[in-house]
Design a protein around this motif. Sequence first.
Motif, PDB file in Angstrom:
ATOM      1  N   ARG A 196      23.059 -70.701 -15.118  1.00 28.01           N
ATOM      2  CA  ARG A 196      22.608 -69.470 -14.460  1.00 28.01           C
ATOM      3  C   ARG A 196      21.089 -69.445 -14.346  1.00 28.01           C
ATOM      4  O   ARG A 196      20.545 -69.005 -13.330  1.00 28.01           O
ATOM      5  N   LEU A 197      20.399 -69.935 -15.368  1.00 19.29           N
ATOM      6  CA  LEU A 197      18.940 -70.001 -15.307  1.00 19.29           C
ATOM      7  C   LEU A 197      18.496 -70.996 -14.235  1.00 19.29           C
ATOM      8  O   LEU A 197      17.552 -70.721 -13.483  1.00 19.29           O
ATOM      9  N   ALA A 198      19.183 -72.129 -14.150  1.00 19.97           N
ATOM     10  CA  ALA A 198      18.848 -73.121 -13.127  1.00 19.97           C
ATOM     11  C   ALA A 198      19.019 -72.527 -11.728  1.00 19.97           C
ATOM     12  O   ALA A 198      18.168 -72.723 -10.849  1.00 19.97           O
ATOM     13  N   GLU A 199      20.097 -71.774 -11.534  1.00 21.05           N
ATOM     14  CA  GLU A 199      20.322 -71.115 -10.247  1.00 21.05           C
ATOM     15  C   GLU A 199      19.215 -70.114  -9.949  1.00 21.05           C
ATOM     16  O   GLU A 199      18.730 -70.033  -8.817  1.00 21.05           O
ATOM     17  N   ALA A 200      18.800 -69.348 -10.957  1.00 19.09           N
ATOM     18  CA  ALA A 200      17.742 -68.359 -10.768  1.00 19.09           C
ATOM     19  C   ALA A 200      16.416 -69.023 -10.389  1.00 19.09           C
ATOM     20  O   ALA A 200      15.593 -68.418  -9.700  1.00 19.09           O
ATOM     21  N   LEU A 201      16.238 -70.262 -10.817  1.00 21.64           N
ATOM     22  CA  LEU A 201      15.030 -71.010 -10.458  1.00 21.64           C
ATOM     23  C   LEU A 201      15.142 -71.676  -9.087  1.00 21.64           C
ATOM     24  O   LEU A 201      14.216 -72.330  -8.629  1.00 21.64           O
ATOM     25  N   GLY A 202      16.325 -71.528  -8.446  1.00 23.24           N
ATOM     26  CA  GLY A 202      16.544 -72.156  -7.150  1.00 23.24           C
ATOM     27  C   GLY A 202      16.856 -73.632  -7.260  1.00 23.24           C
ATOM     28  O   GLY A 202      16.740 -74.377  -6.291  1.00 23.24           O
ATOM     29  N   ARG A 203      17.293 -74.059  -8.445  1.00 20.60           N
ATOM     30  CA  ARG A 203      17.629 -75.468  -8.689  1.00 20.60           C
ATOM     31  C   ARG A 203      18.977 -75.542  -9.390  1.00 20.60           C
ATOM     32  O   ARG A 203      19.051 -75.868 -10.573  1.00 20.60           O
ATOM     33  N   PRO A 204      20.062 -75.220  -8.687  1.00 19.41           N
ATOM     34  CA  PRO A 204      21.379 -75.110  -9.317  1.00 19.41           C
ATOM     35  C   PRO A 204      21.875 -76.359 -10.031  1.00 19.41           C
ATOM     36  O   PRO A 204      22.688 -76.270 -10.939  1.00 19.41           O
ATOM     37  N   GLY A 205      21.369 -77.523  -9.682  1.00 22.57           N
ATOM     38  CA  GLY A 205      21.798 -78.747 -10.355  1.00 22.57           C
ATOM     39  C   GLY A 205      20.931 -79.121 -11.552  1.00 22.57           C
ATOM     40  O   GLY A 205      21.101 -80.196 -12.122  1.00 22.57           O
ATOM     41  N   ALA A 206      20.038 -78.245 -11.947  1.00 25.03           N
ATOM     42  CA  ALA A 206      19.052 -78.582 -12.978  1.00 25.03           C
ATOM     43  C   ALA A 206      19.343 -77.974 -14.346  1.00 25.03           C
ATOM     44  O   ALA A 206      18.427 -77.787 -15.140  1.00 25.03           O
ATOM     45  N   SER A 207      20.610 -77.703 -14.645  1.00 27.52           N
ATOM     46  CA  SER A 207      20.899 -77.048 -15.932  1.00 27.52           C
ATOM     47  C   SER A 207      20.471 -77.916 -17.113  1.00 27.52           C
ATOM     48  O   SER A 207      20.003 -77.391 -18.128  1.00 27.52           O
ATOM     49  N   ARG A 208      20.598 -79.228 -16.980  1.00 28.58           N
ATOM     50  CA  ARG A 208      20.165 -80.117 -18.066  1.00 28.58           C
ATOM     51  C   ARG A 208      18.648 -80.050 -18.246  1.00 28.58           C
ATOM     52  O   ARG A 208      18.145 -79.998 -19.364  1.00 28.58           O
TER      53      ARG A 208
END
Length: 174
Positions: free
Chosen positions: A107-119
Amino acid sequence: MTRTAPPAAARRHTVVDSPCGPLTLVATGGVLSGLYMAGQRHRPAQEEFGPREDRPFQEAADQLAAYFAGTRTVFDLELRLDGTPFQRSVWELLRTVPYGETRTYGRLAEALGRPGASRAVGLANGRNPVGIIVPCHRVIGASGSLTGYGGGIDRKRALLAHERAQGRDASALF
């Protein structure tokens, strides 16, 4: 991008007691730049903290005491967050996660506009230099599990329980 740590002469530190053990507060140029727990992963070497000096940390110590007493839910402190631009964006986003709530890395990655960046969000979260105040303990795994925490899973569990207790005596939680 690698940043060089400021010389220890520009830093000062103190140690304050808390329900989750001693907390080392570090200031760089008079601004809070670190909060480290005993045994914390990614904790800098002691000699990098500079000399001990209690005076510049009174406001931070007071706000932490109020947090642990259950009377403060938001920190209002100037911070110096040294890291890469991506790390700083994650740490700023962490400061928007409300007290007593959690967010997933995804969810944080999505909020940053980078949905594939959860890692990558997880790695930045783990390098947070100002734990508790920048509430990295509020980030959980996609399944709701209490995934890694630099201060240890038991402390993460206790911090989350403390926030959910909404001001009740937290001393029994740690």
